[in-house]
Design a protein around this motif. Structure first.
Motif, PDB file in Angstrom:
ATOM      1  N   LEU A  58      26.649   2.179  -4.564  1.00  0.00           N
ATOM      2  CA  LEU A  58      27.614   2.579  -3.549  1.00  0.00           C
ATOM      3  C   LEU A  58      27.270   3.914  -2.909  1.00  0.00           C
ATOM      4  O   LEU A  58      27.966   4.368  -1.996  1.00  0.00           O
ATOM      5  N   SER A  59      26.204   4.556  -3.380  1.00  0.00           N
ATOM      6  CA  SER A  59      25.703   5.779  -2.743  1.00  0.00           C
ATOM      7  C   SER A  59      24.631   5.469  -1.704  1.00  0.00           C
ATOM      8  O   SER A  59      24.153   6.380  -1.026  1.00  0.00           O
ATOM      9  N   PHE A  60      24.246   4.204  -1.599  1.00  0.00           N
ATOM     10  CA  PHE A  60      23.296   3.753  -0.591  1.00  0.00           C
ATOM     11  C   PHE A  60      24.066   3.094   0.550  1.00  0.00           C
ATOM     12  O   PHE A  60      25.161   2.578   0.354  1.00  0.00           O
ATOM     13  N   SER A  61      23.472   3.068   1.720  1.00  0.00           N
ATOM     14  CA  SER A  61      24.030   2.277   2.821  1.00  0.00           C
ATOM     15  C   SER A  61      22.905   1.501   3.485  1.00  0.00           C
ATOM     16  O   SER A  61      21.728   1.877   3.386  1.00  0.00           O
ATOM     17  N   VAL A  77      16.312  -4.534   7.111  1.00  0.00           N
ATOM     18  CA  VAL A  77      17.397  -3.561   7.080  1.00  0.00           C
ATOM     19  C   VAL A  77      16.823  -2.179   6.802  1.00  0.00           C
ATOM     20  O   VAL A  77      15.800  -2.033   6.124  1.00  0.00           O
ATOM     21  N   GLU A  78      17.488  -1.186   7.353  1.00  0.00           N
ATOM     22  CA  GLU A  78      17.168   0.204   7.034  1.00  0.00           C
ATOM     23  C   GLU A  78      18.136   0.665   5.964  1.00  0.00           C
ATOM     24  O   GLU A  78      19.353   0.575   6.134  1.00  0.00           O
ATOM     25  N   ILE A  79      17.608   1.145   4.855  1.00  0.00           N
ATOM     26  CA  ILE A  79      18.426   1.598   3.732  1.00  0.00           C
ATOM     27  C   ILE A  79      18.393   3.112   3.674  1.00  0.00           C
ATOM     28  O   ILE A  79      17.321   3.720   3.658  1.00  0.00           O
ATOM     29  N   THR A  80      19.579   3.704   3.677  1.00  0.00           N
ATOM     30  CA  THR A  80      19.700   5.150   3.512  1.00  0.00           C
ATOM     31  C   THR A  80      19.982   5.452   2.049  1.00  0.00           C
ATOM     32  O   THR A  80      20.960   4.948   1.481  1.00  0.00           O
ATOM     33  N   PHE A  81      19.122   6.264   1.436  1.00  0.00           N
ATOM     34  CA  PHE A  81      19.232   6.613   0.019  1.00  0.00           C
ATOM     35  C   PHE A  81      20.243   7.755  -0.161  1.00  0.00           C
ATOM     36  O   PHE A  81      20.608   8.426   0.806  1.00  0.00           O
ATOM     37  N   PRO A  82      20.688   7.976  -1.390  1.00  0.00           N
ATOM     38  CA  PRO A  82      21.671   9.043  -1.630  1.00  0.00           C
ATOM     39  C   PRO A  82      21.204  10.423  -1.174  1.00  0.00           C
ATOM     40  O   PRO A  82      22.038  11.260  -0.813  1.00  0.00           O
ATOM     41  N   ASP A  83      19.887  10.674  -1.157  1.00  0.00           N
ATOM     42  CA  ASP A  83      19.393  11.981  -0.720  1.00  0.00           C
ATOM     43  C   ASP A  83      19.239  12.076   0.800  1.00  0.00           C
ATOM     44  O   ASP A  83      18.770  13.087   1.321  1.00  0.00           O
TER      45      ASP A  83
END
Length: 302
Positions: A58-61, A77-83
């Motif tokens: 749930l920290s990824f989008s 898909v483009e995945i945004t990591f928690p950092d």
């Protein structure tokens, strides 16, 4: 009622996208749960319903780099990591990066392997699950292990009630009304009842008050000009709704409030469960958009 929000979740258990329009197909909203994380050690489809192992999802989008097209393979898909860093699903190092971030050996997949399953933790919240013997037996029969807390973790086949070959837990479409959230806020004012906690596909708003969708299972309604959906059963709520995600904090009271104030009989499974929202299947495919009218659900004749 009218459609006030539409959501799709390109990767199971990651944060998704708010979209102005959607295509309703035989498998639900086009692009919804198109990808998932597979734990290569256990073969389980990763789900934040087991927080100790997977809440970091749930920290990824995730968002599509192009709009999905019905009948074609899902676009990357483009995945945004928690950092804050990003990688695409078709980047060579995506599996290694996900494995490092999640602390387990995982791979991103778009087709569930045969026999796929997910796991779900049953938190110790009064009224969450049925107390009757037969429904309790369902949980006992599916128990795969226990957390250190003693709480049960069940094993369920992926898409048990939804379209075959998808990553849905139970159903292809999830509908939630603002009236249900408003009623829960009235009953439990200190809890954070945000629709994002409940991961609906369609949020409906209107003048009705209370838990209006409780009466919809077994009926059919239209959305917009062409799409129609048939409501199947109330949506049982799980530990995932209590977890921090985006700007929302951890909040177990959101689930305690539902368990106290809205327990619904689900004939397909048996027993009364803590519910908010309703599952649906596709009666007629079509295009829908925010602002479209939603007709009054009509029960089947006979």
């Amino acid at each position: 009622m009218t459609v006030v929000a539409l959501f799709r979740y390109p990767v199971k258990s990651m944060l998704g996208e708010s979209i102005p329009r959607a295509t309703i197909t035989e498998r639900g909203i086009l692009g919804d749960r198109a990808y998932a994380i597979l734990d290569t050690e256990t073969g389980v489809i990763a789900s934040a319903k087991v927080p100790k192992r997977w809440k970091d999802l749930l920290s990824f989008s995730a968002r599509f780099v192009a709009e999905p097209v019905h009948g074609d393979a899902a676009p990357p898909v483009e995945i945004t990591f928690p950092d804050g860093s990003t990688l695409r699903s078709d980047d060579e190092g995506i599996d290694k990066a996900l494995s490092t971030a999640l602390g387990r050996d995982v791979t991103l997949i778009s087709v569930p392997p045969e026999g796929s399953y997910f796991e779900e933790l049953w938190p110790d919240i009064e009224g969450l699950t049925p107390q009757q013997l037969a429904p309790r037996q369902l949980i006992e029969d599916t128990t795969i292990r226990h957390e250190d807390s003693g709480e049960v973790i069940s094993k369920f086949d992926i898409s048990a009630f939804g379209a075959p070959g998808t990553f849905f837990d139970l159903s292809s479409l999830h509908v939630l009304t603002e009236s249900t959230l408003d009623r829960l806020r009235e009953l439990t004012p200190d809890a954070t009842y945000d629709p994002l906690r409940y991961r609906p596909n369609i949020v409906l708003g209107g003048d009705q008050a209370g838990f209006v969708e409780n009466d919809w299972p077994g009926s059919t309604s239209t959305i917009g000009d062409t799409a129609a959906i048939t409501f199947s059963f109330a949506t049982m709520r799980c530990v995932m709704t209590t977890l921090g995600q985006g700007d929302l904090p951890d909040d177990a009271d959101t689930l305690r409030g539902i368990a106290k104030h809205n327990r619904i009989e689900i004939p397909q499974i048996g027993g009364t469960w803590a519910c908010a929202g309703v599952y649906a299947e596709i009666a007629e495919q079509g295009e829908i958009a925010v602002g479209d009218p939603h007709s009054t659900p009509v029960a089947a004749a006979g």
